[in-house]
Motif scaffolding. Structure first.
Motif, PDB file in Angstrom:
ATOM      1  N   MET A 128     -19.504  -2.783  -1.938  1.00 58.14           N
ATOM      2  CA  MET A 128     -18.234  -2.980  -1.174  1.00 58.14           C
ATOM      3  C   MET A 128     -17.429  -4.220  -2.093  1.00 58.14           C
ATOM      4  O   MET A 128     -18.259  -5.311  -2.301  1.00 58.14           O
ATOM      5  N   ASN A 129     -16.309  -4.209  -2.279  1.00 53.99           N
ATOM      6  CA  ASN A 129     -15.579  -5.288  -3.128  1.00 53.99           C
ATOM      7  C   ASN A 129     -15.424  -6.551  -1.970  1.00 53.99           C
ATOM      8  O   ASN A 129     -15.310  -6.222  -0.623  1.00 53.99           O
ATOM      9  N   ALA A 130     -14.900  -7.712  -2.493  1.00 52.82           N
ATOM     10  CA  ALA A 130     -14.592  -8.872  -1.800  1.00 52.82           C
ATOM     11  C   ALA A 130     -13.537  -8.763  -0.485  1.00 52.82           C
ATOM     12  O   ALA A 130     -13.772  -9.100   0.472  1.00 52.82           O
ATOM     13  N   PRO A 131     -12.465  -7.982  -0.947  1.00 54.59           N
ATOM     14  CA  PRO A 131     -11.357  -7.942   0.275  1.00 54.59           C
ATOM     15  C   PRO A 131     -11.538  -7.003   1.353  1.00 54.59           C
ATOM     16  O   PRO A 131     -11.358  -7.390   2.335  1.00 54.59           O
ATOM     17  N   LEU A 132     -12.525  -5.912   0.981  1.00 57.31           N
ATOM     18  CA  LEU A 132     -13.051  -5.009   2.086  1.00 57.31           C
ATOM     19  C   LEU A 132     -13.906  -5.708   2.934  1.00 57.31           C
ATOM     20  O   LEU A 132     -13.867  -5.738   4.258  1.00 57.31           O
TER      21      LEU A 132
ATOM     22  N   GLN B 224     -15.100   3.172  -0.492  1.00 54.55           N
ATOM     23  CA  GLN B 224     -14.078   2.597  -1.180  1.00 54.55           C
ATOM     24  C   GLN B 224     -13.982   3.139  -2.403  1.00 54.55           C
ATOM     25  O   GLN B 224     -14.869   3.455  -3.127  1.00 54.55           O
ATOM     26  N   GLN B 225     -12.796   3.378  -2.935  1.00 57.63           N
ATOM     27  CA  GLN B 225     -12.583   3.820  -4.250  1.00 57.63           C
ATOM     28  C   GLN B 225     -11.085   3.125  -4.749  1.00 57.63           C
ATOM     29  O   GLN B 225      -9.899   3.204  -3.923  1.00 57.63           O
ATOM     30  N   GLY B 226     -11.294   2.158  -5.805  1.00 58.96           N
ATOM     31  CA  GLY B 226     -10.105   1.466  -5.954  1.00 58.96           C
ATOM     32  C   GLY B 226      -9.238   0.847  -5.047  1.00 58.96           C
ATOM     33  O   GLY B 226     -10.188  -0.265  -4.510  1.00 58.96           O
ATOM     34  N   ASP B 227      -8.032   0.693  -4.671  1.00 54.67           N
ATOM     35  CA  ASP B 227      -7.531   0.145  -3.790  1.00 54.67           C
ATOM     36  C   ASP B 227      -7.466   0.703  -2.436  1.00 54.67           C
ATOM     37  O   ASP B 227      -6.506   0.128  -1.541  1.00 54.67           O
ATOM     38  N   GLU B 228      -8.008   1.739  -2.379  1.00 55.85           N
ATOM     39  CA  GLU B 228      -8.101   2.304  -1.108  1.00 55.85           C
ATOM     40  C   GLU B 228      -9.632   2.522  -0.401  1.00 55.85           C
ATOM     41  O   GLU B 228     -10.606   2.583  -0.991  1.00 55.85           O
ATOM     42  N   ALA B 229      -9.755   2.356   0.828  1.00 58.08           N
ATOM     43  CA  ALA B 229     -10.911   2.166   1.594  1.00 58.08           C
ATOM     44  C   ALA B 229     -10.759   2.990   2.901  1.00 58.08           C
ATOM     45  O   ALA B 229      -9.643   3.235   3.482  1.00 58.08           O
ATOM     46  N   TRP B 230     -11.844   3.563   3.422  1.00 63.58           N
ATOM     47  CA  TRP B 230     -12.002   4.419   4.571  1.00 63.58           C
ATOM     48  C   TRP B 230     -13.236   3.747   5.460  1.00 63.58           C
ATOM     49  O   TRP B 230     -14.052   3.247   4.961  1.00 63.58           O
TER      50      TRP B 230
ATOM     51  N   ARG C 273      -7.917   4.353   7.416  1.00 60.73           N
ATOM     52  CA  ARG C 273      -7.532   4.117   6.058  1.00 60.73           C
ATOM     53  C   ARG C 273      -6.858   2.920   5.667  1.00 60.73           C
ATOM     54  O   ARG C 273      -5.849   2.601   6.226  1.00 60.73           O
ATOM     55  N   LEU C 274      -7.459   2.138   4.649  1.00 61.30           N
ATOM     56  CA  LEU C 274      -6.855   1.038   4.198  1.00 61.30           C
ATOM     57  C   LEU C 274      -6.151   1.036   2.633  1.00 61.30           C
ATOM     58  O   LEU C 274      -6.940   1.896   1.772  1.00 61.30           O
ATOM     59  N   GLN C 275      -5.116   0.538   2.467  1.00 60.63           N
ATOM     60  CA  GLN C 275      -4.733   0.425   1.060  1.00 60.63           C
ATOM     61  C   GLN C 275      -4.345  -0.984   0.836  1.00 60.63           C
ATOM     62  O   GLN C 275      -3.914  -1.970   1.665  1.00 60.63           O
ATOM     63  N   PHE C 276      -5.086  -1.681  -0.154  1.00 65.70           N
ATOM     64  CA  PHE C 276      -5.034  -3.025  -0.549  1.00 65.70           C
ATOM     65  C   PHE C 276      -3.913  -3.295  -1.756  1.00 65.70           C
ATOM     66  O   PHE C 276      -3.924  -2.430  -2.498  1.00 65.70           O
TER      67      PHE C 276
ATOM     68  N   LYS D 275      -4.960  -8.030   0.088  1.00 68.20           N
ATOM     69  CA  LYS D 275      -4.731  -7.823   1.416  1.00 68.20           C
ATOM     70  C   LYS D 275      -4.032  -6.642   1.541  1.00 68.20           C
ATOM     71  O   LYS D 275      -3.703  -5.756   0.923  1.00 68.20           O
ATOM     72  N   VAL D 276      -4.276  -6.068   3.008  1.00 66.49           N
ATOM     73  CA  VAL D 276      -4.072  -4.678   3.543  1.00 66.49           C
ATOM     74  C   VAL D 276      -2.487  -4.585   3.453  1.00 66.49           C
ATOM     75  O   VAL D 276      -1.892  -5.417   4.227  1.00 66.49           O
ATOM     76  N   ARG D 277      -2.118  -3.604   2.868  1.00 69.58           N
ATOM     77  CA  ARG D 277      -0.758  -3.313   2.742  1.00 69.58           C
ATOM     78  C   ARG D 277      -0.206  -2.168   3.708  1.00 69.58           C
ATOM     79  O   ARG D 277       0.859  -1.803   4.052  1.00 69.58           O
ATOM     80  N   LEU D 278      -1.393  -1.189   3.863  1.00 70.18           N
ATOM     81  CA  LEU D 278      -1.182  -0.195   4.709  1.00 70.18           C
ATOM     82  C   LEU D 278      -2.546   0.082   5.386  1.00 70.18           C
ATOM     83  O   LEU D 278      -3.672  -0.041   5.053  1.00 70.18           O
ATOM     84  N   GLN D 279      -2.412   0.218   6.778  1.00 71.87           N
ATOM     85  CA  GLN D 279      -3.780   0.619   7.693  1.00 71.87           C
ATOM     86  C   GLN D 279      -3.233   1.818   8.464  1.00 71.87           C
ATOM     87  O   GLN D 279      -2.245   1.712   9.291  1.00 71.87           O
TER      88      GLN D 279
END
Length: 142
Positions: free
Chosen positions: A1-5, A69-75, A100-103, A108-112
């Motif tokens: 898991m990356n730091a932003p998530l 998580q894959q790239g800038d998207e996470a579930w 569903r999150l897009q960073f 930072k989360v731009r879409l939740q």
């Protein structure tokens, strides 16, 4: 898991009436938030939404049960348990859902986008309406 998530999960799980000032740490200023109830645009509007929502609960706890998580998207898979004084006599209500999150490039989360069964969360908890919804689900095999 990356730091932003990881940071999002820590702050998200600490959401309560005293933590709204921390939302800018995890959400972009122009965040878009969508759930079965509403669509909200902008961090200020999202902060107002969460604040109003949590004022109605006597208790609310979210448990993260899965994450990908894959790239800038996470579930995230989650279970929320909450108590609302006007639903089921103030007994705990448990709802499973996914987010569903897009960073953005700054982490930072731009879409939740939250997915959950609004019937299980709300409609089934209202006495007469709840009986109708449960009967309808049984007839449809849901």
């Amino acid at each position: 898991m990356n730091a932003p998530l990881a940071h999002f999960i820590v702050i998200y799980l600490q959401r309560d009436r005293q933590q709204w000032h921390r939302l800018p740490e995890i959400y972009a200023e122009q965040v878009v938030f969508v759930d079965p109830v509403c669509r909200i645009e902008g961090l200020a509007a999202l902060t107002r939404y969460f604040s109003a929502l949590y004022r109605r609960f006597e208790h609310c706890r979210v448990e993260i049960v899965s994450q990908q998580q894959q790239g800038d998207e996470a579930w995230l898979g989650w279970v929320m348990t909450f108590v609302h004084p006007r639903l089921v006599g103030g007994k705990p209500i448990r709802v499973e859902g996914a987010t569903r999150l897009q960073f953005d490039p700054w982490g930072k989360v731009r879409l939740q986008r939250d997915y959950f069964d609004l019937g299980a969360m709300l409609y089934e908890q209202v006495p007469l309406l709840g009986r109708f919804v449960r009967t309808l689900r049984a007839r449809l095999g849901a």
